[in-house]
Design a protein around this motif. Structure first.
Motif, PDB file in Angstrom:
ATOM      1  N   PRO A  40     -24.823 -41.672  33.705  1.00  0.00           N
ATOM      2  CA  PRO A  40     -25.859 -42.587  33.221  1.00  0.00           C
ATOM      3  C   PRO A  40     -26.356 -43.560  34.282  1.00  0.00           C
ATOM      4  N   ASP A  41     -25.511 -43.838  35.307  1.00  0.00           N
ATOM      5  CA  ASP A  41     -25.891 -44.783  36.359  1.00  0.00           C
ATOM      6  C   ASP A  41     -26.505 -44.097  37.571  1.00  0.00           C
ATOM      7  N   SER A  42     -26.812 -42.793  37.422  1.00  0.00           N
ATOM      8  CA  SER A  42     -27.371 -42.044  38.545  1.00  0.00           C
ATOM      9  C   SER A  42     -28.765 -42.546  38.887  1.00  0.00           C
ATOM     10  N   SER A  43     -29.095 -42.503  40.186  1.00  0.00           N
ATOM     11  CA  SER A  43     -30.431 -42.898  40.635  1.00  0.00           C
ATOM     12  C   SER A  43     -31.393 -41.722  40.579  1.00  0.00           C
ATOM     13  N   ASN A  44     -30.938 -40.615  39.994  1.00  0.00           N
ATOM     14  CA  ASN A  44     -31.732 -39.391  39.927  1.00  0.00           C
ATOM     15  C   ASN A  44     -32.965 -39.533  39.046  1.00  0.00           C
ATOM     16  N   GLY A  45     -32.943 -40.514  38.143  1.00  0.00           N
ATOM     17  CA  GLY A  45     -34.103 -40.731  37.295  1.00  0.00           C
ATOM     18  C   GLY A  45     -33.909 -40.228  35.885  1.00  0.00           C
ATOM     19  N   ILE A  46     -33.319 -39.043  35.697  1.00  0.00           N
ATOM     20  CA  ILE A  46     -33.097 -38.477  34.371  1.00  0.00           C
ATOM     21  C   ILE A  46     -31.606 -38.217  34.192  1.00  0.00           C
ATOM     22  N   SER A  47     -31.061 -38.687  33.095  1.00  0.00           N
ATOM     23  CA  SER A  47     -29.646 -38.454  32.828  1.00  0.00           C
ATOM     24  C   SER A  47     -29.474 -37.974  31.398  1.00  0.00           C
ATOM     25  N   LEU A  48     -28.467 -37.127  31.179  1.00  0.00           N
ATOM     26  CA  LEU A  48     -28.143 -36.614  29.857  1.00  0.00           C
ATOM     27  C   LEU A  48     -27.001 -37.461  29.313  1.00  0.00           C
ATOM     28  N   ILE A  49     -27.269 -38.194  28.238  1.00  0.00           N
ATOM     29  CA  ILE A  49     -26.284 -39.133  27.708  1.00  0.00           C
ATOM     30  C   ILE A  49     -25.961 -38.806  26.257  1.00  0.00           C
ATOM     31  N   TRP A  50     -24.780 -39.254  25.821  1.00  0.00           N
ATOM     32  CA  TRP A  50     -24.382 -39.105  24.424  1.00  0.00           C
ATOM     33  C   TRP A  50     -24.743 -40.393  23.703  1.00  0.00           C
ATOM     34  N   LYS A  51     -25.646 -40.273  22.724  1.00  0.00           N
ATOM     35  CA  LYS A  51     -26.128 -41.462  22.021  1.00  0.00           C
ATOM     36  C   LYS A  51     -26.361 -41.127  20.558  1.00  0.00           C
TER      37      LYS A  51
END
Length: 357
Positions: free
Chosen positions: A81-92
């Motif tokens: 979630p803290d990646s600077s990649n721009g898009i992250s896959l998170i559990w929400k």
């Protein structure tokens, strides 16, 4: 949506007023029965919120759900979630979601590489034996059984449907589906080269609006005959074919007289094929109907349909199979490759009206 505590309290009070045995209760702000109403209303509100949340995160994963997830796939994601990649896959909220915070609408749309998707449920035998003969759709209703979720996907290249041919893109998508799918479900994912298609037609045209070179009419008429040619006809056809080696058919044949760059039959066929939904059926009658509506067309006759299932570029192309007797079928890749599409048209002047003169 769960009711508010106040709404629940009002409903309890309304029901209380209907009970004559409770009419003698003291109407004091400190009355113990009012405190109990508040406690019970709060307990019911908490219960409804829990049920609402469970219903939200327990959404049945239908075939349409898999399609939605595929079309919403973003290529180039991170599980951090803290990646600077721009898009992250998170559990929400009980499900995996993409966090695209900070990205523009254009960047988000460009990251979605799956532009077309079709999901079906088939039996395991179909997966293990994918190269069976092309069949009418009707037979599949008796053949398909619960077993494997089958996902066909494609992207768009140069405004045309195409396979996902970047190796890591399809690999990443498969990993994404493996992560979000229901436990125990078997998922089979493909992205193939479009199927080959070859059409042969006899088209009677209005010679007042569509161009046809008079020297080519005899050849077209002989080629259009749906029977064994007589000896004299075979000789004449050979003469035409010999003459064509020196002077080919006029490339303007089939075009509008006033617009030689417009070919009504070809344009109608291409538009129809492009408008077939992904993994939709090719229906002979629908194609003929589309051609019939084109300018200058009197009688379109579809004489032969040949197709071959998709092969990867590195494989030997499959021989075309004659499927003229099949009224409708679905291309194995979900679409036809318009770069490999072939059509043979015999243009014949429509002059039957003279018989009545």
């Amino acid at each position: 949506m769960a009711r508010t505590i106040a709404e629940i309290q009002n409903e309890i009070l309304s029901e209380k007023d209907k009970q004559s045995s409770l009419s003698g209760l003291t109407d004091s702000k400190a009355a113990i029965w009012k405190l109990w109403i508040n406690i019970v209303a709060t307990a019911i509100w908490v219960h409804e919120k829990i049920v609402e949340k469970n219903a939200l995160i327990s959404r049945p994963h239908t075939l349409n759900w898999y399609r939605e997830q595929a079309l919403n796939f973003h290529y180039g994601i991170s599980l951090d979630p803290d990646s600077s990649n721009g898009i992250s896959l998170i559990w929400k909220e009980g499900a995996y979601q993409f966090d695209t915070t900070g990205l523009t609408d254009t960047e988000i749309e460009n990251s979605k590489i799956i532009k077309h998707c079709a999901v079906s449920e088939i039996d395991l035998e179909t997966v293990l034996k994918p190269k069976k003969e092309i069949e009418e759709i009707f037979s599949d209703y008796f053949h398909n059984k619960v077993g494997v979720v089958f996902i066909k996907v494609a992207t768009v290249t140069d405004d045309k449907i195409s396979r996902i041919d970047v190796p890591n893109e399809l690999f990443a998508f498969k990993e994404y589906i493996a992560k979000i799918k229901d436990a125990g479900n078997q998922v089979y994912i493909t992205s193939d080269q479009g199927d080959n298609l070859k059409l042969s037609l006899n088209v009677y045209i209005d010679p007042l609006s569509i161009f046809i070179n008079p020297k080519d009419i005899g050849y077209y008429q002989l080629k259009s005959l749906n029977r064994d040619l007589k000896p004299e006809e075979l000789i004449k056809l050979e003469e035409y074919e010999t003459a064509l080696e020196a002077e080919p058919l006029d490339p303007r044949n089939g075009s509008l007289i006033l617009k030689n760059e417009e070919f009504p039959v070809l344009n109608a066929i291409k538009d129809h094929l492009k408008n077939i939904e992904f993994n939709g059926a090719f229906v002979k009658t629908y194609l003929v109907d589309a051609i019939q509506k084109a300018e200058g067309i009197k009688i379109p006759i579809l004489t032969k349909i040949e197709t071959a299932w998709a092969t990867n570029p590195s494989d030997e192309p499959k021989a075309l199979a004659d499927v003229t007797k099949i009224e409708y079928f679905i291309p194995n890749a979900g679409y036809f490759d318009m770069d490999l599409f072939q059509v043979e048209i015999n243009y014949i002047p429509y002059t039957f009206y003279r018989d009545k003169q």
